[in-house]
Design a protein around this motif. Sequence first.
Motif, short mmCIF file in Angstrom:
data_model
loop_
_atom_site.label_atom_id
_atom_site.label_comp_id
_atom_site.label_asym_id
_atom_site.label_seq_id
_atom_site.Cartn_x
_atom_site.Cartn_y
_atom_site.Cartn_z
N GLU A 67 56.75 43.17 47.56
CA GLU A 67 55.33 43.14 47.90
C GLU A 67 54.86 44.32 48.19
OE1 GLU A 67 53.71 40.47 46.78
OE2 GLU A 67 55.50 39.35 46.24
N THR A 68 53.71 44.93 47.63
CA THR A 68 52.93 46.15 48.19
C THR A 68 51.54 45.94 47.87
OG1 THR A 68 52.94 48.64 48.10
CG2 THR A 68 53.36 47.50 46.09
N VAL A 69 50.70 46.65 48.65
CA VAL A 69 49.30 46.95 48.33
C VAL A 69 48.93 48.36 47.49
CG1 VAL A 69 46.94 47.12 48.88
CG2 VAL A 69 48.50 45.33 49.89
N THR A 71 46.83 51.36 45.71
CA THR A 71 45.37 52.07 45.58
C THR A 71 45.60 53.07 44.34
OG1 THR A 71 45.91 53.88 46.96
CG2 THR A 71 44.91 51.90 47.92
N THR A 84 55.91 54.35 45.59
CA THR A 84 56.04 53.42 46.36
C THR A 84 57.14 53.34 47.36
OG1 THR A 84 56.42 50.83 46.48
CG2 THR A 84 57.47 51.99 44.65
N THR A 97 50.44 41.40 39.06
CA THR A 97 49.27 41.25 39.99
C THR A 97 49.35 39.57 40.36
OG1 THR A 97 47.90 40.50 38.15
CG2 THR A 97 47.76 42.66 38.81
N GLU A 98 48.41 39.37 41.60
CA GLU A 98 48.46 37.82 41.66
C GLU A 98 48.03 36.91 40.82
OE1 GLU A 98 45.96 38.46 45.14
OE2 GLU A 98 47.81 38.18 46.68
N GLY A 117 52.22 50.75 51.76
CA GLY A 117 51.41 50.79 50.49
C GLY A 117 51.65 51.88 49.37
N ASP A 134 39.85 48.88 43.64
CA ASP A 134 40.33 47.70 44.59
C ASP A 134 41.65 48.17 45.14
OD1 ASP A 134 38.48 46.12 43.70
OD2 ASP A 134 39.66 44.90 42.36
N LEU A 135 41.97 47.39 46.34
CA LEU A 135 43.45 47.45 46.92
C LEU A 135 44.20 46.40 46.15
CD1 LEU A 135 42.73 48.14 50.65
CD2 LEU A 135 43.24 49.79 48.85
N VAL A 136 44.94 46.71 45.31
CA VAL A 136 45.76 45.81 44.49
C VAL A 136 46.92 45.23 45.14
CG1 VAL A 136 46.37 45.14 41.96
CG2 VAL A 136 44.73 46.91 42.68
N PRO A 137 47.08 43.82 45.57
CA PRO A 137 48.30 43.34 46.06
C PRO A 137 49.35 43.21 44.49
CG PRO A 137 46.54 41.87 46.53
CD PRO A 137 45.93 43.01 45.53
#
Length: 143
Positions: A67-69, A71, A84, A97-98, A117, A134-137
């Motif tokens: 998992e990461t967030v 930008t 990453t 994405t979620e 991140g 957005d900050l995208v999970p």
Amino acid sequence: MMRMVFCALMMLGLAACADGIGLRQDGGASSASEPGTDTPRPMERPTTEGTAGLDDPTPLPAGGGGETVATLGDPTEPGLWLRTPLVRVEQEGRVMTEGGASVTLTLIPIEAEPGAGSRISLAAMQALGVSLTDLVPLTVIPG
């Protein structure tokens, strides 16, 4: 004249801010506050004792990924990519994405801790249908 007034007001404002954040009159940082005051103090960081020989305190899962967030990365760099710390070698992979949107892209390693991140390409963000601000999970799936 207005410039001089503006500069004087800025200096007064900066002096007031500096006094409020613990700077001494000589410009140096003040020492930690005395016990019993209302000044917040930082908590100690956990040590990595007992993890001798490990490069990362939180090792990557077998095969990388996780998992990461993310930008927005460099918008002038073309292609579908994700920079990453969740991979150690450049490889093809997929991010999801979620909401379930996914795209196949190139996973590019960066030197950072796994929780630091990631940065994603403009084209990948558009393919995922997420906002550029957005900050995208994301879930990162190598291979």
